[in-house]
Design an enzyme around this catalytic site. Sequence first.
Site, PDB file in Angstrom:
ATOM      1  N   LYS A  22      40.736 -54.232   4.947  1.00 50.43           N
ATOM      2  CA  LYS A  22      40.131 -54.053   6.264  1.00 50.43           C
ATOM      3  C   LYS A  22      41.103 -53.300   7.168  1.00 50.43           C
ATOM      4  CE  LYS A  22      37.599 -56.376   9.960  1.00 50.43           C
ATOM      5  NZ  LYS A  22      36.547 -55.340   9.911  1.00 50.43           N
ATOM      6  N   HIS A  51      40.148 -61.773   6.690  1.00 49.94           N
ATOM      7  CA  HIS A  51      39.443 -60.732   5.942  1.00 49.94           C
ATOM      8  C   HIS A  51      40.302 -60.234   4.785  1.00 49.94           C
ATOM      9  CE1 HIS A  51      36.779 -60.509   9.480  1.00 49.94           C
ATOM     10  NE2 HIS A  51      35.903 -60.013   8.624  1.00 49.94           N
TER      11      HIS A  51
END
Length: 236
Positions: free
Chosen positions: A136, A132
């Site tokens: 995040k 990600h």
Amino acid sequence: MKIALLGYGKMGKVIERIALERGHEIAFIKASANDSFNGLEKVDVAIDFSVPSSAVENISTCFKNNIPVISGTTGWLEHYNDMVALAKQTNGAFIYGSNFSLGVNIFFQLNEYLAKMMANLTQYNVAIEEIHHTQKLDAPSGTAISLAEGIMQHSKFDAWTMEKPKSNEIEIEAKRIENVPGTHIIKYQSEVDTIEIEHIAHSREGFALGAVVAAEWILGKKGVFTMKDVLNLNSI
């Protein structure tokens, strides 16, 4: 449909655009934890993509105001059962999803089906990799945890870990790389071969569309649901 956006970061803004494109109205926005809930009562449904520290208050306040909730915030799930109980107590409507992408929810189903097929093939070890963007906040991703739980339902594995795995554990590796919306890989590996399935998100559009579709679906319903209900996947 009048929608409340609880959380107004990058995801909230994409949800806003898609909701407007689909003919809905954004009637309330709570951009930060310090913003009040004044005006929330005029909406038909709330979509929560906030932060872990705000999720429980956001969801609770909606239930107490008889507002259905779509929650895509991850990192707060130690309180999930409390929110399910509150939804039932208030005769509310609730969908939590670690990932609202329509493609990812099909991937969840594929993951469970593969786990069933691999359950008796003890020569294979299974691992999950998730990648990600660097903004995040939680690791591993809620999606990776959901994938692990899907495997655990149909196999000898009964836990996941980010450390060196024991024989009953699924290893999850979390990577953070700039500008990656979300990639998840399930890998079964033996001495002779590797079986791998992968989902790659190209943008936040899929997550946002799924959340709006879920909001459209839950309107007028009571109870606690999942995206399997929204996509009619329970019979597969």
